[in-house]
Design an enzyme around this catalytic site. Structure first.
Site, PDB file in Angstrom:
ATOM      1  CB  CYS A  62      38.786  40.392  37.372  1.00 13.29           C
ATOM      2  SG  CYS A  62      39.744  39.973  38.818  1.00 13.29           S
ATOM      3  CG  HIS A  74      38.234  44.217  35.379  1.00 13.26           C
ATOM      4  ND1 HIS A  74      37.824  44.423  36.675  1.00 13.26           N
ATOM      5  CD2 HIS A  74      39.474  43.676  35.468  1.00 13.26           C
ATOM      6  CE1 HIS A  74      38.778  44.023  37.509  1.00 13.26           C
ATOM      7  NE2 HIS A  74      39.790  43.559  36.793  1.00 13.26           N
ATOM      8  CD  GLN A 128      44.544  45.874  31.169  1.00 14.47           C
ATOM      9  OE1 GLN A 128      45.674  45.816  30.682  1.00 14.47           O
ATOM     10  NE2 GLN A 128      44.284  45.419  32.388  1.00 14.47           N
ATOM     11  CE  LYS A 143      44.921  46.234  35.514  1.00 14.62           C
ATOM     12  NZ  LYS A 143      44.757  45.923  36.891  1.00 14.62           N
ATOM     13  CG  ASP A 157      37.934  49.737  32.822  1.00 16.48           C
ATOM     14  OD1 ASP A 157      39.088  50.193  32.988  1.00 16.48           O
ATOM     15  OD2 ASP A 157      37.594  48.595  33.157  1.00 16.48           O
TER      16      ASP A 157
END
Lengths: 147, 421
Positions: free
Chosen positions: B379, B138, B218, B241, B215
């Site tokens: 993104c 991302h 998700q 999220k 990261d």
């Protein structure tokens, strides 16, 4: 929101078979348009004769609305003067943003874009080609007057 | 007389069975109509919706407990501090961190990564050093490193991705070099849904003494995350999220690294004492939380993680995986539709294209059917470019989606084909 108002037959036709697609070489003026939100890219090349757009082509990738709008625009502005194009742009802008009920000039096939006004997220798709054309014309040297 | 065992009996004691209808009913927004049709929300990878439990926790905080934290002697300030620090403990427990010293509240994943880039990065990187990411990242895990490279003279390298959207692990390994100072990769790709082999990535990097940032934006909503088992050094995620509020997220940072990192923002709350010449910084983790924090956001995030825990992360992951399998099967059967990203280990994200139809047009037509999907580059422009695409359509599933949502999506896509021929 009426889907068939947005995707009228004229729009679908110009999306499938865009008119004046490609690149003019050499060209008197060119500009690239980019809509970063959806990744639409448009490249416009113009041939000018005096004050008039004698010929123009566009290429790039975009959604049906942006492709059809560019295709319809090339047909509408070909052979027109800068002043006529500026007036046409004003009318199209009003049509896309529904700022007037009935356009004052005869927009002809461009009227197929009337449904876009109901889809605010898509107005940018339809206007990308016009912004690109304005950029190209602004960049192009003004015609030399012989009078 | 025969007695049939109910399926619930086979579940561990104390855990109620995952009931999709109950879960869905806990999210008020899902009851609304959009464009005259019942909402089908398939954009959770961009931002999930929030359950009543989160809305009520925030309301309770705002109507009963709010004052500034870590300051007043009055009762409200103490209650607010307690609520805020309890939320930190919830995040610690959820990520299986050793200590709340390792949990820094931030605005979201983006700010967490910027914190590491500015604090850890500027201290440790110099010209000739390399940061290794992947093509799946991302923009939030690309741009902060580009800025860090511009400031330090280090360079950014990206490991390649295979045609099915999996990380090319051999390629990654070959790019780990004596110059690599940091590895920063997604736990799960937002654009394609690929679950990366993070344990293997950490093992390879640590073998060279290179710390790893993950990261997790998700991943946290989709599966259980154990930062000690993964053994990563930094882990970032966002509240919105994971069924929590926007504007709040957390950074996990291994205490041995965090304690040696300089503050990146100065101000109130991050200091112990200030005189005009110099200041003494606060202890961990508050040293990294300058200014009044997003207290109600943290409370909401804590409630969201508690809510996820109450559903059971294994049950949520299984439910979403079943939806992924169903949707993959149903979408694959549609003519001239191509799934982008078919990794064997995948979260419930389906990126796809339809021949002759731009993703934006897919999105508009589905929207008129009340179906919300994401269209565009997500993104993650480098991975789109690697696939030779400017955009895809993306349907992403959360704990509240069900098989009917998949059917509505399929019907919507048939309508797209009908319009475009």
């Amino acid at each position: 929101m009426e889907l068939k108002e947005l995707y009228r037959d004229v729009i679908l036709d110009h999306n499938r078979s865009p008119r004046n697609f490609g690149r003019l070489e050499p060209a008197d003026a060119q500009a690239a348009g980019h809509n970063p939100l959806c990744g639409d890219k448009l490249n416009l090349t113009l041939r000018l004769q005096g004050d008039r757009v004698q010929d123009l082509r566009f290429e790039g990738q975009g959604c049906a609305i942006s492709t059809a709008s560019a295709s319809l625009m090339t047909e509408a502005v070909k052979g027109r003067s800068r002043e006529q194009i500026a007036r046409l742009y004003k009318e199209v802008h009003a049509l896309l943003t529904a700022s007037t009920e009935v356009p004052s000039a005869d927009l002809g096939k461009l009227m197929a874009l009337a449904g876009v006004a109901e889809f605010p997220a898509r107005v940018k798709c339809a206007s990308l080609c016009w912004h690109t054309l304005n950029a190209a014309l602004e960049r192009a040297p003004a015609p030399v007057s012989t009078e | 007389m025969s007695i049939q065992a109910s399926p619930a009996r086979s579940l561990p004691a104390g855990k109620p069975a995952f009931d999709a209808a109950t879960v869905r009913a806990a999210f008020p927004i899902l009851a609304r109509e959009v464009n005259g049709k019942p909402l089908v929300y398939l954009d959770s990878a961009a931002s999930s919706q929030r359950p009543l439990a989160v809305l009520r926790a925030v309301e309770h905080y705002e109507t009963r407990l709010h004052a500034n934290v870590h300051r007043g002697v009055h009762s409200l300030s103490q209650w607010a501090t307690e609520a805020y620090e309890n939320a930190r403990e919830t995040v610690r427990r959820h990520l299986h961190a050793r200590s709340t010293h390792e949990i820094v509240f931030v605005r979201g994943t983006t700010e967490a990564i910027n914190l590491v880039a500015n604090s850890w990065g500027r201290r440790h990187l110099r010209a000739g050093d390399e940061i290794l990411i992947t093509y799946l990242e991302h923009h939030a895990n690309i741009v902060p490193w580009q800025m860090l490279c511009a400031a330090t003279g280090a360079s950014l390298r990206a490991a390649p991705v295979k045609a099915n959207g999996e990380l090319d692990l051999a390629g990654f390994r070959s790019m780990l070099s004596a110059h690599t100072r940091l590895v920063a990769v997604a736990h799960i790709s937002n654009a394609l849904g690929t679950i990366l082999p993070v344990q293997e990535i950490v093992r390879l990097a640590h073998a060279r003494g290179v710390p790893v940032l993950l990261d997790g934006a998700q991943a946290v909503p989709h599966q259980a995350v154990d930062v000690q088992a993964i053994d990563c050094d930094f882990y970032a995620f966002s509240g919105h999220k994971v069924y929590g509020p926007t504007g709040i997220g957390a950074l996990y940072a291994r205490e041995s690294l965090l304690s040696a990192m300089p503050p990146w923002q100065g101000g109130g709350d991050m200091i112990l004492s200030v005189n005009i010449k110099e200041s003494t910084y606060n202890a961990l983790p508050w040293r990294f939380e300058a200014g009044t924090p997003n207290i109600s956001g943290a409370v909401g995030l804590g409630a969201a993680l508690d809510y996820l825990d109450s559903l059971g992360l294994a049950a949520v992951a299984a439910h979403e995986h079943a939806l992924l399998e169903l949707a993959t099967e149903r979408l694959s059967a549609l003519p001239r539709l191509k799934l982008i990203g078919t990794a064997s280990d995948k979260a419930a994200v389906l990126s796809f294209t339809m021949e002759g139809v731009h993703p934006h047009d897919i999105g508009t037509i589905l929207d008129t059917e009340g179906i919300a999907i994401r269209t565009g580059h997500h993104c993650a422009m480098p991975i789109m470019e690697a696939f030779g695409l400017a955009a895809t359509a993306r349907a992403s599933f959360g704990c509240y989606n069900n098989a009917e949502d998949v059917e509505r999506l399929v019907e919507g896509l048939k309508k797209v084909r009908k319009v475009f021929g």
